[in-house]
Design a protein around this motif. Sequence first.
Motif, PDB file in Angstrom:
ATOM      1  N   THR A  83       2.206   2.504   2.584  1.00  0.00           N
ATOM      2  CA  THR A  83       1.939   3.264   4.039  1.00  0.00           C
ATOM      3  C   THR A  83       3.177   3.906   4.384  1.00  0.00           C
ATOM      4  OG1 THR A  83       0.197   1.868   4.240  1.00  0.00           O
ATOM      5  CG2 THR A  83       0.585   3.375   5.954  1.00  0.00           C
ATOM      6  N   SER A 107       0.766  -1.261  -0.085  1.00  0.00           N
ATOM      7  CA  SER A 107       0.001  -0.118   0.075  1.00  0.00           C
ATOM      8  C   SER A 107       0.703   1.316  -0.085  1.00  0.00           C
ATOM      9  CB  SER A 107      -0.888   0.074   1.063  1.00  0.00           C
ATOM     10  OG  SER A 107      -1.279  -1.229   1.594  1.00  0.00           O
ATOM     11  N   THR A 122       0.697  -7.821   3.041  1.00  0.00           N
ATOM     12  CA  THR A 122       0.999  -8.425   1.734  1.00  0.00           C
ATOM     13  C   THR A 122       1.980  -9.223   1.523  1.00  0.00           C
ATOM     14  OG1 THR A 122       0.305  -6.108   0.797  1.00  0.00           O
ATOM     15  CG2 THR A 122       1.035  -7.530  -0.894  1.00  0.00           C
ATOM     16  N   PRO A 155       6.236   1.800  -2.723  1.00  0.00           N
ATOM     17  CA  PRO A 155       5.609   0.434  -2.533  1.00  0.00           C
ATOM     18  C   PRO A 155       6.619  -0.748  -3.096  1.00  0.00           C
ATOM     19  CG  PRO A 155       4.179   1.776  -3.627  1.00  0.00           C
ATOM     20  CD  PRO A 155       5.638   2.693  -3.314  1.00  0.00           C
TER      21      PRO A 155
HETATM   22  P1  ATP Z   1       3.726  -0.598   2.900  1.00  0.00           P
HETATM   23  O1  ATP Z   1       4.492  -1.725   3.556  1.00  0.00           O
HETATM   24  O2  ATP Z   1       4.161  -0.066   1.692  1.00  0.00           O
HETATM   25  O3  ATP Z   1       4.092   0.642   3.746  1.00  0.00           O
HETATM   26  P2  ATP Z   1       1.311  -1.487   4.110  1.00  0.00           P
HETATM   27  O4  ATP Z   1       2.145  -2.129   5.049  1.00  0.00           O
HETATM   28  O5  ATP Z   1       0.167  -0.666   4.686  1.00  0.00           O
HETATM   29  O6  ATP Z   1       2.331  -0.799   2.939  1.00  0.00           O
HETATM   30  P3  ATP Z   1      -0.115  -3.866   3.448  1.00  0.00           P
HETATM   31  O7  ATP Z   1       0.591  -5.034   3.130  1.00  0.00           O
HETATM   32  O8  ATP Z   1      -1.395  -3.704   2.722  1.00  0.00           O
HETATM   33  O9  ATP Z   1       0.678  -2.869   3.294  1.00  0.00           O
HETATM   34  O10 ATP Z   1      -0.771  -3.958   4.992  1.00  0.00           O
HETATM   35  C1  ATP Z   1       0.016  -4.534   6.081  1.00  0.00           C
HETATM   36  C2  ATP Z   1       0.121  -3.759   7.292  1.00  0.00           C
HETATM   37  O11 ATP Z   1      -1.263  -3.319   7.671  1.00  0.00           O
HETATM   38  C3  ATP Z   1       0.566  -4.628   8.580  1.00  0.00           C
HETATM   39  O12 ATP Z   1       1.995  -4.603   8.484  1.00  0.00           O
HETATM   40  C4  ATP Z   1       0.172  -3.692   9.827  1.00  0.00           C
HETATM   41  O13 ATP Z   1       0.811  -2.557  10.074  1.00  0.00           O
HETATM   42  C5  ATP Z   1      -1.049  -3.388   9.165  1.00  0.00           C
HETATM   43  N1  ATP Z   1      -2.444  -4.237   9.684  1.00  0.00           N
HETATM   44  C6  ATP Z   1      -3.015  -5.346   8.787  1.00  0.00           C
HETATM   45  N2  ATP Z   1      -4.060  -5.997   9.483  1.00  0.00           N
HETATM   46  C7  ATP Z   1      -4.043  -5.411  10.639  1.00  0.00           C
HETATM   47  C8  ATP Z   1      -4.549  -5.922  12.072  1.00  0.00           C
HETATM   48  N3  ATP Z   1      -5.702  -6.463  12.059  1.00  0.00           N
HETATM   49  N4  ATP Z   1      -4.328  -5.021  13.306  1.00  0.00           N
HETATM   50  C9  ATP Z   1      -3.060  -4.187  12.902  1.00  0.00           C
HETATM   51  N5  ATP Z   1      -2.495  -4.009  11.952  1.00  0.00           N
HETATM   52  C10 ATP Z   1      -2.916  -4.597  10.901  1.00  0.00           C
END
Ligand code: ATP
Length: 635
Positions: free
Chosen positions: A253, A251, A402, A257
């Motif tokens: 964040t 994402s 992811t 990415p």
């Molecule tokens: P990037 O890695 O590019 O910064 P992202 O981490 O937002 O983006 P994703 O793989 O979509 O990309 O999101 C995973 C992250 O979302 C986890 O590492 C955690 O920080 C958060 N997350 C997901 N589900 C939960 C949950 N149930 N409780 C707490 N945190 C969560």
Amino acid sequence: MSENLPFEERYYQPPYKQLYRQSLEEPEKFWREMAEGLEWFSPFDKVLDESNAPFYRWFVGGKINITYNALDRQVKVRRNKIAIYWENEKGESRQLTYGELYNEVNRFAKILQDLGIKKGDRVLIYLPLMPELPIAMLACARIGAVHSVVFSGFSTQAVIDRINDAKAKLVITTSHTMRRGKRVELKRIIDEAVSQTPSVEKVLVIKRDEEIELNEERDVLYQDLIKRTGYKKVEPEETLSTDPLFILYTSGTTGKPKGILHLHGGYGLWTYLTTQWVFDLRDNDIFFNTADIGWITGHSYIVYGPLQNGASVLMYEGVPDYPNPDRWWELVEKYGVTVFYTSPTAIRSLMRYGEEWVKKHDLSTLRILGSVGEPINPEAWRWYFKNVGNSSLPIVDTWWQTETGGIMISATPGLGNYLLKPSANGLPLPGVDADVFTEDGKQAKPREKGYIVIKRPWPGMLAGVWGDPERYVKTYFSKFPGVYYPGDYAVRDEEGFFYILGRADEVLKIAGHRIGTREIEDILISHPAVAESAVIGVPDPVRGEVAVAAVVLKQGYQPSEELRKSLIEYVKNNLGPIVIFGGLYFVSKLPKTRSGKIMRRVVRSVISGQPLGDVSTLEDETSVDELKKVIEEFT
Ligand code: ATP
Ligand code: MG
């Protein structure tokens, strides 16, 4: 007298405990047994190859194709069962049985072959949540091509970057989607993008309702090709367990990415198992996952997990609050949804409209609720539990990424484990050797904050970062030698329940105390005036760091100096006087990713006057401008 009474000290133990223990004590045997849940073209030689660690490979030598398990196998036993229910904003609907889905995927696969797509080629898919999206993904996987789905809300530059990173040969798109009654032009974005993507040879366009303008040399119309080709069966490619299935970008964040790579065998097994363990899907369930397939949540729990289990899924192309804020509840009632999976950000946005909208509907078919994407704050948890769950349904708060391919920490109703604690994610799933480490790599004591780590490989783990092996090693395997580092901050209680506290880089150190920004945000949100907040840390010469907050107020509240002071007071009263604020700003919206997550790094850059970094996944640029303005006015 009492000797013959049937008293008992032992309890019934749900299968979870035994399975978990077995998975860590006898991993080889455990995974062999689990892998029998899927059909293989030929068996694997080795469960886990660690010779090139941390590039672990699962079920080496085995041949398997995820679409064989999701389609061919299902068609044999449930040809006429609905695989996909689809509906859009306007209430138009479609449904596909497993038999129909199988036929559609075969037709699509043949067209890909005719376009010269071969095993290993990358195909970029830029489609909204229409049935052709899973069809296109499955068609790629069927012939061994590697799909990379890009969320259809992304703008041109984000698409260009992803096409070029993956060197995609083909792009699949459609004319448009509808968002809040307005047309969003998708093909136009692709037209702009492909002038800057030398790898793209063709654009395959799926017609929706009207004629589309085509570039004669480059564009081909799906419907034309279908007419020409007719129906042809395409046998699934006998891919290796270790052959690439897809690349999906995170994402964004926390930074630029990453192109996360997943493979047929391990990812296939992990999504297959976790769907059963967590969502307990049975033959008459209707699973509604509100995520977009452009995110991993949609890949794993709209497409691959449910379909490999022969489940029925509901796909909704639209937003939750259009035409009215009860759109989702209307769908739950209409389709008799039994398992519902969404994100805290969506819950928070619906909370604002009040509970009347939920009450209008009969949600009595629901039996399990789920949450994913961010820690769910107690306010949102309670609202979800009370209003959607009728104060009785379990909420599985599924932590994963992811990178992990599927759920890692959660309650597991499918394994009889309904033990839940609000604000805890729960226990690790079988095979997940999770732990909490302190900064110096030691196991944290119960209730001591630290970093969540996974101490051994699991089948769903990423196989790498596309085209960047160094980034893979550096990001995930260098903070603590030999263990996977997810980058999240966490704590565990005496019973082994994990609580994810937020991102590791979102931890403040105020006068020696470590506080997750999320902990401060949770308190702010519990104040009656606050709808949302983002907290970051800024350096402070005396205290090391101080907190700065951007706050969105609920309707009916106005920013004022008095409110600012009382919010700061409120946080101190709840978290202790150690929380020192360097500022608290009122804004109308926060910078978020297009998946709805708060981009605290962007808030930090604005506040500290630094360059913004990669903002390709930022949802709304005006949020940044507003924040800049508010800060300027204040200082
Ligand atoms: P990037 O890695 O590019 O910064 P992202 O981490 O937002 O983006 P994703 O793989 O979509 O990309 O999101 C995973 C992250 O979302 C986890 O590492 C955690 O920080 C958060 N997350 C997901 N589900 C939960 C949950 N149930 N409780 C707490 N945190 C969560
Ligand atoms: Mg991440």
